[in-house]
Design an enzyme around this catalytic site. Sequence first.
Site, PDB file in Angstrom:
ATOM      1  N   LEU A 191       0.840  -1.200   0.000  1.00  0.00           N
ATOM      2  CA  LEU A 191       0.000   0.000   0.000  1.00  0.00           C
ATOM      3  C   LEU A 191       0.873   1.248   0.000  1.00  0.00           C
ATOM      4  O   LEU A 191       1.615   1.497   0.953  1.00  0.00           O
ATOM      5  CB  LEU A 191      -0.918   0.005   1.223  1.00  0.00           C
TER       6      LEU A 191
ATOM      7  N   THR B  20      -7.280   2.147   3.703  1.00  0.00           N
ATOM      8  CA  THR B  20      -6.419   0.997   3.392  1.00  0.00           C
ATOM      9  C   THR B  20      -7.210  -0.167   2.787  1.00  0.00           C
ATOM     10  O   THR B  20      -6.693  -0.888   1.928  1.00  0.00           O
ATOM     11  CB  THR B  20      -5.689   0.518   4.659  1.00  0.00           C
TER      12      THR B  20
ATOM     13  N   ARG C 124       0.923  13.919   7.554  1.00  0.00           N
ATOM     14  CA  ARG C 124       1.659  14.272   8.777  1.00  0.00           C
ATOM     15  C   ARG C 124       3.163  14.465   8.539  1.00  0.00           C
ATOM     16  O   ARG C 124       3.875  14.960   9.393  1.00  0.00           O
ATOM     17  CB  ARG C 124       1.412  13.202   9.859  1.00  0.00           C
TER      18      ARG C 124
ATOM     19  N   GLY D 104      -3.584   0.524  15.379  1.00  0.00           N
ATOM     20  CA  GLY D 104      -4.757  -0.316  15.591  1.00  0.00           C
ATOM     21  C   GLY D 104      -4.442  -1.320  16.695  1.00  0.00           C
ATOM     22  O   GLY D 104      -3.321  -1.827  16.789  1.00  0.00           O
TER      23      GLY D 104
ATOM     24  N   TYR E 245      38.302  26.035 -17.612  1.00  0.00           N
ATOM     25  CA  TYR E 245      37.010  26.639 -17.946  1.00  0.00           C
ATOM     26  C   TYR E 245      37.216  28.081 -18.362  1.00  0.00           C
ATOM     27  O   TYR E 245      37.861  28.853 -17.652  1.00  0.00           O
ATOM     28  CB  TYR E 245      36.132  26.548 -16.692  1.00  0.00           C
TER      29      TYR E 245
ATOM     30  N   TYR F  86      44.119  22.519  -7.652  1.00  0.00           N
ATOM     31  CA  TYR F  86      42.882  22.145  -8.342  1.00  0.00           C
ATOM     32  C   TYR F  86      43.236  21.401  -9.626  1.00  0.00           C
ATOM     33  O   TYR F  86      43.932  21.939 -10.500  1.00  0.00           O
ATOM     34  CB  TYR F  86      42.034  23.382  -8.686  1.00  0.00           C
TER      35      TYR F  86
ATOM     36  N   ASP G  10       4.773   2.142   4.595  1.00  0.00           N
ATOM     37  CA  ASP G  10       5.431   3.047   5.547  1.00  0.00           C
ATOM     38  C   ASP G  10       5.991   2.305   6.755  1.00  0.00           C
ATOM     39  O   ASP G  10       6.187   2.892   7.813  1.00  0.00           O
ATOM     40  CB  ASP G  10       4.471   4.167   5.979  1.00  0.00           C
TER      41      ASP G  10
ATOM     42  N   ARG H 122      35.767  15.172  -6.554  1.00  0.00           N
ATOM     43  CA  ARG H 122      34.428  15.359  -7.125  1.00  0.00           C
ATOM     44  C   ARG H 122      34.140  14.334  -8.221  1.00  0.00           C
ATOM     45  O   ARG H 122      35.025  13.599  -8.648  1.00  0.00           O
ATOM     46  CB  ARG H 122      34.307  16.794  -7.629  1.00  0.00           C
TER      47      ARG H 122
HETATM   48  C1  UD1 Z   1      -2.710   1.518   9.654  1.00  0.00           C
HETATM   49  C2  UD1 Z   1      -3.716   0.528  10.250  1.00  0.00           C
HETATM   50  C3  UD1 Z   1      -3.431   0.392  11.738  1.00  0.00           C
HETATM   51  C4  UD1 Z   1      -1.989  -0.042  11.942  1.00  0.00           C
HETATM   52  C5  UD1 Z   1      -1.030   0.898  11.243  1.00  0.00           C
HETATM   53  C6  UD1 Z   1       0.376   0.308  11.284  1.00  0.00           C
HETATM   54  C7  UD1 Z   1      -5.770   0.725   8.968  1.00  0.00           C
HETATM   55  C8  UD1 Z   1      -7.168   1.226   8.962  1.00  0.00           C
HETATM   56  N1  UD1 Z   1      -5.038   0.980  10.049  1.00  0.00           N
HETATM   57  O1  UD1 Z   1      -2.990   2.788  10.242  1.00  0.00           O
HETATM   58  O2  UD1 Z   1      -4.296  -0.561  12.302  1.00  0.00           O
HETATM   59  O3  UD1 Z   1      -1.707  -0.101  13.337  1.00  0.00           O
HETATM   60  O4  UD1 Z   1      -1.383   1.081   9.877  1.00  0.00           O
HETATM   61  O5  UD1 Z   1       1.346   1.182  10.787  1.00  0.00           O
HETATM   62  O6  UD1 Z   1      -5.363   0.086   8.022  1.00  0.00           O
HETATM   63  N2  UD1 Z   1      -2.764   3.924   2.061  1.00  0.00           N
HETATM   64  C9  UD1 Z   1      -3.208   3.823   0.755  1.00  0.00           C
HETATM   65  N3  UD1 Z   1      -4.449   4.261   0.429  1.00  0.00           N
HETATM   66  C10 UD1 Z   1      -5.284   4.798   1.345  1.00  0.00           C
HETATM   67  C11 UD1 Z   1      -4.843   4.904   2.691  1.00  0.00           C
HETATM   68  C12 UD1 Z   1      -3.573   4.449   3.022  1.00  0.00           C
HETATM   69  O7  UD1 Z   1      -2.480   3.328  -0.115  1.00  0.00           O
HETATM   70  O8  UD1 Z   1      -6.407   5.154   0.960  1.00  0.00           O
HETATM   71  C13 UD1 Z   1      -1.412   3.459   2.392  1.00  0.00           C
HETATM   72  C14 UD1 Z   1      -0.519   4.563   2.900  1.00  0.00           C
HETATM   73  O9  UD1 Z   1       0.203   5.146   1.834  1.00  0.00           O
HETATM   74  C15 UD1 Z   1       0.385   3.841   3.871  1.00  0.00           C
HETATM   75  C16 UD1 Z   1      -0.441   2.653   4.346  1.00  0.00           C
HETATM   76  O10 UD1 Z   1      -1.503   2.514   3.441  1.00  0.00           O
HETATM   77  O11 UD1 Z   1       1.544   3.365   3.245  1.00  0.00           O
HETATM   78  C17 UD1 Z   1      -0.973   2.842   5.776  1.00  0.00           C
HETATM   79  O12 UD1 Z   1      -1.802   3.986   5.805  1.00  0.00           O
HETATM   80  P1  UD1 Z   1      -1.800   4.973   7.030  1.00  0.00           P
HETATM   81  O13 UD1 Z   1      -2.762   6.070   6.735  1.00  0.00           O
HETATM   82  O14 UD1 Z   1      -0.433   5.347   7.421  1.00  0.00           O
HETATM   83  O15 UD1 Z   1      -2.457   4.030   8.155  1.00  0.00           O
HETATM   84  P2  UD1 Z   1      -2.343   4.174   9.726  1.00  0.00           P
HETATM   85  O16 UD1 Z   1      -3.238   5.268  10.187  1.00  0.00           O
HETATM   86  O17 UD1 Z   1      -0.926   4.250  10.140  1.00  0.00           O
HETATM   87 CA    CA Z   2       0.936   4.405   9.017  1.00  0.00          CA
END
Ligand code: UD1
Ligand code: CA
Length: 459
Positions: free
Chosen positions: A8, A78, A15, A139, A386, A365, A102, A332
Site C-alpha cells: 500500500l 487501506t 503528517r 490499531g 574553464y 585544483y 510506511d 568530485r
Molecule cells: C494503519 C492501520 C493500523 C496499523 C497501522 C500500522 C488501517 C485502517 N489501520 O494505520 O491498524 O496499526 O497502519 O502502521 O489500516 N494507504 C493507501 N491508500 C489509502 C490509505 C492508506 O495506499 O487510501 C497506504 C498509505 O500510503 C500507507 C499505508 O496505506 O503506506 C498505511 O496507511 P496509514 O494512513 O499510514 O495508516 P495508519 O493510520 O498508520
Molecule cells: Ca501508518
Amino acid sequence: MTNYAVILAAGKGTRMKSDLPKVLHKVAGISMLEHVFRSVNAINPEKTVTVVGHKAELVEQVLAGQTDFVRQTEQLGTGHAVMMAEPVLENLTGQTLVIAGDTPLITGESLKNLIDFHINHKNVATILTAEADNPFGYGRIVRNQHGEVLKIVEQKDASDFEQQIKEINTGTYVFDNASLFKALKNINTNNAQGEYYITDVIGIFRENGEKVGAYTLKNFDESLGVNDRVALATAEGVMRRRINKQHMVNGVSFVNPDATYIDVDVEIAPEVQLEANVTLKGQTKIGAETILTNGTYIVDSEIGERAVITNSMIEESSVADGVTVGPYAHIRPGSSLAKDVHVGNFVEVKGSSIGENTKAGHLTYIGNSEVGANVNFGAGTITVNYDGQNKYKTIIGDNVFVGSNSTIIAPVELGDNSLVGAGSTIDKDVPANAIALGRSRQINKEDYAKRLPHHPQNK
Ligand code: UD1
Ligand code: CA
C-alpha cells in the site's frame, strides 16, 4: 502454495508535511517503499501489486519494472486500497501478503515466519502484531478470554478499555487470497475516519466463523509505522544500528557506531576502521584495512585497500589501493585516483584520472585532466579548465614536475618527464623532457633598497 503481495503506497502522508509522497522518504539511503519491497521479496511472491495514488508517477519510478502497479485515484482508506488490486489478483489460489509502504523496518525474515505461521495454523487471515510500550496511534488487537483474535480496532475508534491494549497491528497481514477479496465486499465506512479499513475484514472473518490468528513479533522495533518525521528519524536510528552491527559482525571497527552513518547498500571489507562522523552513502565500497577518519563523507564511490581518507569528501569516484586523501580534500564526480596517489590538504580533483604514485600535496585544483604516474604537483597548482563557456582538457604525462603556484591553461599537454618552473602560466604544450618557464625574468637592482624609507639606514 503460491504467495502474492500487495504493497500500500497510495497515501500522501499528510503528517510528514512534505511534497514528497511519504513512502519515498528515505531511511539509510533508500526509500521506505524500497525497504518494504526488498523484505517482501523474501517470500518469493509470484506477483507483487503496488497500490499507488498520490503522485503515482513519482512512486512508480522507484520500483519501475519490478512490480505491477494499480492506481487508487482517491485515497478512501487501506481497505479501499487493497480492493484496487482485485483485478490483478482475484481468482488466484494462494495467500496474499498485505503490507503498508510506511513500515520500513519489517524484515524479510519476519515475513517468512508470518507466512509459515499462517500456513501451519490453516488460518484465513493472520495479522503481524507486536507489543508496544506506547501503542498510541496504532490499531489494537482485541482478543477474547481464550486469547483468540476477535477484531482490530483503530486508535480513533477504540474505547477507553481498548486503548489500554498494548498489542498493536503492524499493518501487515496474510490472507487466503479468495477470502480476502470476498470479505472486502462487506467493509464500510462507518468509523471515526469515514474510511474503508482493511482491518475490518478481520472482524468479518471472525463473524463468519473463519479462522483468524496473529503472529507476534519478538521485537517492537520492526513494526514502526512512519507517519511523521519523528518516526522517520526513529526508523533511521533503528536501521543504522542494524546496519552497523552487521558490519561489526563482518569485521569492521567503529569508534562510535551511533555517530557513523552508512547506507544499506554500502559494502565494507573486514579490517576497515571507521572513526566517528563518517558518512558512507549510496553504492559505496570500501576495501580491506582502509582507514576513514572523522568527518569523511563518501558518496557512490569505490575505495581500495589500505587507503587512508582523512576528513575528506569523495563523490562518484574511484580511489585505488594505498591512496591517501586529505585532510580537507574534495574528490568530485568522475575522478579516479590510481594506486598510492597522495592528495593532500585543500586539494580538489574533478573529472580527472590521476596515475600511480602521483602527488598533489597542497592547495591544488585538478579538473578535466588526464595525469600520468609519478607526477608531482607543487602547492597552488591550478589547471584552468574553464573559460566561462567551455571545459577543456589538460594532459600531463608521466614523471612531470609542476612547480608551485603554476597555472596550466587547457587545452594543453605536458610531455613525459617535463618540468614546469614555479609560478609559471602555461598555455602552450610542453614537449617531453623540456623545462617550461612561463613567467617574467627576475631583475635585481643593486643597492636600490637603500633609497627607500623602510631601510634601517633611513630611520
Ligand atoms: C494503519 C492501520 C493500523 C496499523 C497501522 C500500522 C488501517 C485502517 N489501520 O494505520 O491498524 O496499526 O497502519 O502502521 O489500516 N494507504 C493507501 N491508500 C489509502 C490509505 C492508506 O495506499 O487510501 C497506504 C498509505 O500510503 C500507507 C499505508 O496505506 O503506506 C498505511 O496507511 P496509514 O494512513 O499510514 O495508516 P495508519 O493510520 O498508520
Ligand atoms: Ca501508518
